[in-house]
Each structure stands twice: as structure tokens, then as C-alpha cells.
Design an enzyme around this catalytic site. Sequence first.
Site, PDB file in Angstrom:
ATOM      1  NE  ARG A  50      27.533  43.082  41.111  1.00 28.74           N
ATOM      2  CZ  ARG A  50      27.306  44.388  41.012  1.00 28.74           C
ATOM      3  NH1 ARG A  50      27.768  45.055  39.959  1.00 28.74           N
ATOM      4  NH2 ARG A  50      26.622  45.027  41.952  1.00 28.74           N
ATOM      5  CG  ASP A  52      32.436  38.495  33.670  1.00 28.12           C
ATOM      6  OD1 ASP A  52      31.660  39.279  34.246  1.00 28.12           O
ATOM      7  OD2 ASP A  52      33.648  38.735  33.487  1.00 28.12           O
ATOM      8  CE1 TYR A 111      35.733  34.104  39.825  1.00 27.22           C
ATOM      9  CE2 TYR A 111      36.732  35.455  41.528  1.00 27.22           C
ATOM     10  CZ  TYR A 111      35.667  35.163  40.697  1.00 27.22           C
ATOM     11  OH  TYR A 111      34.524  35.936  40.770  1.00 27.22           O
ATOM     12  NE  ARG A 198      37.533  35.504  30.655  1.00 29.96           N
ATOM     13  CZ  ARG A 198      36.503  36.039  30.006  1.00 29.96           C
ATOM     14  NH1 ARG A 198      35.509  36.612  30.676  1.00 29.96           N
ATOM     15  NH2 ARG A 198      36.461  36.013  28.689  1.00 29.96           N
TER      16      ARG A 198
END
Length: 250
Positions: A50, A52, A111, A198
Site C-alpha cells: 500500500r 502512500d 524500496y 522514510r
Amino acid sequence: MPRYKLTLEYDGTGFVGWQYQGDGRSVQEALERAVERFCGEQVRVHGAGRTDSGVHALGQCCHLDLAKQAAPGVLRDALNAHLRPAPVTVLDAAEAPPTFDARRDATARVYLYRIVNRKAPLALAHKRAWHLPRPLEFHAMAEAARLLEGTHDFTTFRAAQCQAASPVRTLQSLAVTRIGEEIAIRAWARSFLHHQVRAIVGTLVEVGEGRRTPADVGAALAARDRRLSGPTAPASGLYLEAVIYRPPRR
């Protein structure tokens, strides 16, 4: 009912994220509308991750079921035609076993976070990377990243609104590399906490700026205190680069 696995890339700018949010357009919605335009079927597309709002994808995976069988190449090309002008592309479509689940069957997610470290502002990478004009000490960032690899309680790097049952995650790899003016941070794990990557990137940047030492990052991790994390890096630099699955049995 045939099941298909799709691999996608998309520019997350302008989307509220992968999943329906009720307050803007999502990648999931764009893809489901393209399916309906192609074959008239209303389906639910299930994603592997999911992402963002503002986060991009180079290799998002999802699955869907269709009432009628379609050749994978035909499905790919038809969806791409009906997705226009949305910045979403189906890179590959393949038939999948009826039990395949894009989220549950994934063994790892990779990622990528892009930082452009130069004084000149961004043109081509605008909203696709984090622009940091002050010089960053790349080697210190890489040293700090190695301290976060392995299985840990990542409460320090977890968003307050994270709904995961446990803060324990295993970072199989957290690599920091630099080519020219671009720094790439790659995180590899089976699953991540909300904003974990992040928050880690924001903390590593503080190390690169000389505001923390690698040892400070290790201490922040051990403290399990979100207040000791660095800032949450902008979404625009983050990409879901790949979703990894076990090879099919033969």
C-alpha cells in the site's frame, strides 16, 4: 475463474496512494476502471503493497480475477490503452494459480529512496527525488545503515498511526550507494512498518549532515522512542522497486 498477476510502474504524484482513500484518486481505482472499460467487469485488484500518497512504483505487483479468460499480452495492452492518460503502466501480465495472493505470497519487498545531493535545483527529478543541496557524508550514512540491518524493534522508526500488531521487523538489507550526485538507499524486507523507510532515510540524512553519528542511530533504535527518529523524508523520493516471490514449483 482465471487469476492474473500484474506488474506495474506508476508515478505517485497526484495519487492519494495505491489504495482507495475516499478523498482523491488512487492507483487501485485507476486500474479497476481500466479493467471495467476493457471487459465490462467490476473487479477488485489486490496489491502487494500500500504505497502512500506521492510514493512511486517501479515494480508494484497485484492480482485480480476475471470471469472470462484473456491472453496475458492482450490484457496488458488493453489495460495500458484504457489507463491513459493516468501515469500508470502495466509492465507485465501473467496467468497465476487460483491461490496466488500478491500480498501474502510475497517473500520480500524492495524500496528505493533517491536523494539528489547538489546545489542546483531539480528539473527532471522534480517530485521524483529528495533534493538536498548541502554536501552529505555518504560513508557515515552507509555505516549507520548497517546498524539497522537484521531483526529489531523499530518503534523509533514507526509512524504514530501505524496499525501493525508488532513493531518488530527484519531488514534483510539496508544499502546506501552513491553514483555522482545521486545517493540511493535500498531497503529489503518481507514487510515494513508505516513510514519506516522514510523515517530511516530522514535519520540517515542527519548523519550525512553531521548532526548525528552512526552510534547515535544505534542508540535511537535501542531506545524504541519515536521522538529520537529524524524527520520523515518526503514521499516523492520513495519507490516500491520490486516485490519478490518464490519461484514456482516444478
